[in-house]
Scaffold this active site. Structure first.
Site, short mmCIF file in Angstrom:
data_model
loop_
_atom_site.label_atom_id
_atom_site.label_comp_id
_atom_site.label_asym_id
_atom_site.label_seq_id
_atom_site.Cartn_x
_atom_site.Cartn_y
_atom_site.Cartn_z
NE ARG A 68 2.37 2.50 12.13
CZ ARG A 68 1.84 2.26 10.94
NH1 ARG A 68 1.25 3.22 10.24
NH2 ARG A 68 1.88 1.04 10.41
CG ASN A 88 -0.32 -0.22 2.50
OD1 ASN A 88 0.88 -0.03 2.62
ND2 ASN A 88 -1.07 -0.59 3.52
CD GLN A 131 -4.16 4.12 14.09
OE1 GLN A 131 -3.62 5.05 13.55
NE2 GLN A 131 -4.31 2.97 13.49
CG HIS A 161 -4.37 3.93 9.94
ND1 HIS A 161 -3.46 3.33 10.77
CD2 HIS A 161 -3.76 3.97 8.74
CE1 HIS A 161 -2.37 3.03 10.11
NE2 HIS A 161 -2.53 3.41 8.85
P1 NDP Z 1 10.43 2.25 3.74
O1 NDP Z 1 11.11 1.29 4.63
O2 NDP Z 1 10.45 2.05 2.27
O3 NDP Z 1 11.03 3.69 4.00
C1 NDP Z 1 11.29 4.19 5.26
C2 NDP Z 1 12.39 5.21 5.13
O4 NDP Z 1 12.53 5.85 6.41
C3 NDP Z 1 13.75 4.62 4.79
O5 NDP Z 1 14.27 5.31 3.69
C4 NDP Z 1 14.55 4.87 6.06
O6 NDP Z 1 15.88 5.18 5.81
C5 NDP Z 1 13.89 6.11 6.58
N1 NDP Z 1 14.19 6.39 7.98
C6 NDP Z 1 14.21 5.53 9.02
N2 NDP Z 1 14.54 6.18 10.13
C7 NDP Z 1 14.73 7.47 9.79
C8 NDP Z 1 15.10 8.62 10.52
N3 NDP Z 1 15.36 8.56 11.84
N4 NDP Z 1 15.19 9.79 9.87
C9 NDP Z 1 14.96 9.84 8.55
N5 NDP Z 1 14.61 8.78 7.79
C10 NDP Z 1 14.50 7.60 8.43
O7 NDP Z 1 8.94 2.35 4.29
P2 NDP Z 1 7.63 2.88 3.54
O8 NDP Z 1 7.97 4.10 2.77
O9 NDP Z 1 6.95 1.77 2.83
O10 NDP Z 1 6.72 3.21 4.79
C11 NDP Z 1 7.11 4.19 5.75
C12 NDP Z 1 6.18 4.13 6.94
O11 NDP Z 1 4.91 4.56 6.55
C13 NDP Z 1 5.97 2.74 7.53
O12 NDP Z 1 6.99 2.38 8.42
C14 NDP Z 1 4.65 2.88 8.20
O13 NDP Z 1 4.85 3.34 9.53
C15 NDP Z 1 3.96 3.97 7.40
N6 NDP Z 1 2.85 3.43 6.61
C16 NDP Z 1 1.61 3.94 6.80
C17 NDP Z 1 0.53 3.42 6.13
C18 NDP Z 1 -0.84 4.00 6.28
O14 NDP Z 1 -1.82 3.34 5.94
N7 NDP Z 1 -0.98 5.22 6.76
C19 NDP Z 1 0.67 2.27 5.22
C20 NDP Z 1 2.05 1.90 4.99
C21 NDP Z 1 3.08 2.43 5.70
P3 NDP Z 1 16.99 4.08 5.67
O15 NDP Z 1 16.71 3.39 4.39
O16 NDP Z 1 18.23 4.85 5.62
O17 NDP Z 1 16.87 3.20 6.86
#
Ligand code: NDP
Length: 399
Positions: free
Chosen positions: A285, A147, A314, A333
């Protein structure tokens, strides 16, 4: 025979739908980074139907019962008297969705001695105490990418809604008014604005790509740089810190996972470093943000708008301040559970279950915890330690 407990959100108040607004879903060939769509051997549901609610059962009943397994589906997940709590003692697999999370605390994991796997039908396993899962040797898996693009579309919708003051203008129509000045006194064009994402992973990068045609200046902050070719293609500026990004951005969108490093990253101190009148979009989140600091920033005008679909806990209680604060564009959500997304994560959940029961490896892309340690995509996204004090906190809240 295994017992599988599947925690899903309630059916619509009007009952489980007998017909839908559209007849089909577009066929996708794969995800943008080349990852394949879920590949279960078969599915027993019609894509485009409601699968994430109790009667939809993620389309799993026929498959599981044909193998002799027991499937318990419930929306009752919180508190000592819940169905989830009652079924834990002999459950082998727990499935839930982040939209209606089964908070799998250390205490609950301890109450489930036969538990072998926790599946997130969606993305984001922060509602599970990953440390406790590691210590108990419980596998945690989620349906990576299912998603991500759905959420990115929601971010774009919310960005435009806030900047152009859509919701207030819509409300004037409902109220029977034609109050143009009331509508436009807070309405701007997105064009030319500085838009920044905190994290440029699957969702963050997609948001950058979707917003580029609006003629905005793009920024991102991430622990790792995007490939140089992508930075050039998008003409996106990398920032080494949150403060550096928020100082220049008119719109900030949060797209990082919740872990100890990111929890409460948006608080009264960091909000003071935003441009006055910035818009903040959080579909990642709820606990990335300090609840009361967000409401205060909207009251004071430090933020011009806040929107998102993630809350803590939630479901959010009726008196949660984000329901009533000014200039918000919150939804429950829902961004990652469109009917389109449901078809993908129901198929992904089926794929994970098929692998588990047939003794085949679960794809690395789906693994969060395995064999007592962070694994696969989880080893990249999460840090060891309780990735979610939230699971315990939410459980306490409900009691
Ligand atoms: P990804 O794992 O593809 O991307 C997460 C990114 O966050 C990575 O590039 C990671 O960097 C970066 N990151 C981690 N920690 C930090 C930090 N401290 N500062 C800056 N960047 C950071 O995940 P997605 O993009 O697929 O999803 C992201 C989040 O979105 C999920 O974890 C989830 O919580 C949320 N989500 C919400 C949904 C909804 O329905 N609202 C559905 C799906 C997801 P690096 O690669 O360097 O570790």
């Amino acid at each position: 025979m295994a017992k599988i407990v599947c925690v899903l959100y309630d059916d619509p108040v009007s009952g489980y739908p007998s017909k839908y607004a559209r007849d089909d879903l577009p066929q996708l060939d794969g995800y943008p980074d080349g990852q394949s769509l879920p590949t279960p051997k078969a599915i027993d549901f019609q894509p485009g139907t409601l699968l994430g609610s109790v009667s939809g059962e993620l389309g799993l009943r026929k498959y599981l019962e044909a193998q002799g397994h027991q499937l318990v589906v419930t929306s009752s997940k919180d508190g000592a008297g819940s169905v989830l709590e009652r079924e834990l003692h002999d459950a082998e697999i727990i499935i839930s969705q982040p939209f209606w999370p089964a908070y799998m605390t250390a205490e609950r994991i301890a109450k489930a001695p036969r538990l072998k796997m926790i599946v997130t039908a969606g993305i984001g396993s922060d509602h599970t105490d990953l440390q406790a899962a590691m210590e108990r040797g419980v596998t945690v898996a989620e349906v990576t990418y299912c998603n991500s693009n759905s959420v990115a579309e929601h971010v774009v919708m919310m960005t435009l809604s806030l900047v152009r003051n859509y919701i207030e203008s819509y409300n004037w129509v409902i109220k029977g008014g034609w109050n143009i000045a009331d509508c436009v006194a807070r309405s701007y064009d997105l064009e030319g604005m500085n838009v920044g994402t905190v994290a440029a992973g699957r969702i963050g990068l997609r948001v950058l790509r979707l917003l580029k045609p609006f003629g905005v200046k793009l920024h991102y902050m991430d622990r790792h740089r995007l490939p140089e070719s992508v930075e050039k293609e998008l003409n996106v500026t990398h920032h080494g810190s949150l403060e550096s990004l928020t100082k220049v951005c008119d719109v900030v969108t949060l797209n990082c996972p919740l872990h100890p490093e990111t929890e409460n990253m948006i608080n009264a101190r960091t909000l003071a470093g935003f441009k006055r009148g910035a818009y903040l979009i959080n579909t990642a989140r709820g606990k990335l943000c300090d609840r009361d600091a967000i409401a205060a920033a909207l009251e004071s005008g430090q933020l011009a708008g806040y929107a998102g679909d993630v809350w803590f806990p939630q479901p959010a209680p009726a008196d949660h301040p984000w329901r009533k604060m000014p200039h918000h564009g919150m939804t429950p959500h829902i961004s990652g559970t469109s009917l389109s997304a449901q078809a993908r994560y129901a198929a992904g959940t089926r794929e994970i279950l098929e692998c588990y029961f047939e003794g085949r490896p679960i794809r690395n892309e789906y693994l969060i915890v395995q064999d007592g340690k962070l694994a696969g995509v989880g080893a990249h996204s999460y840090s060891a330690g309780n990735a979610t004090k939230g699971s315990e906190e939410a459980a306490r809240f409900k009691q």
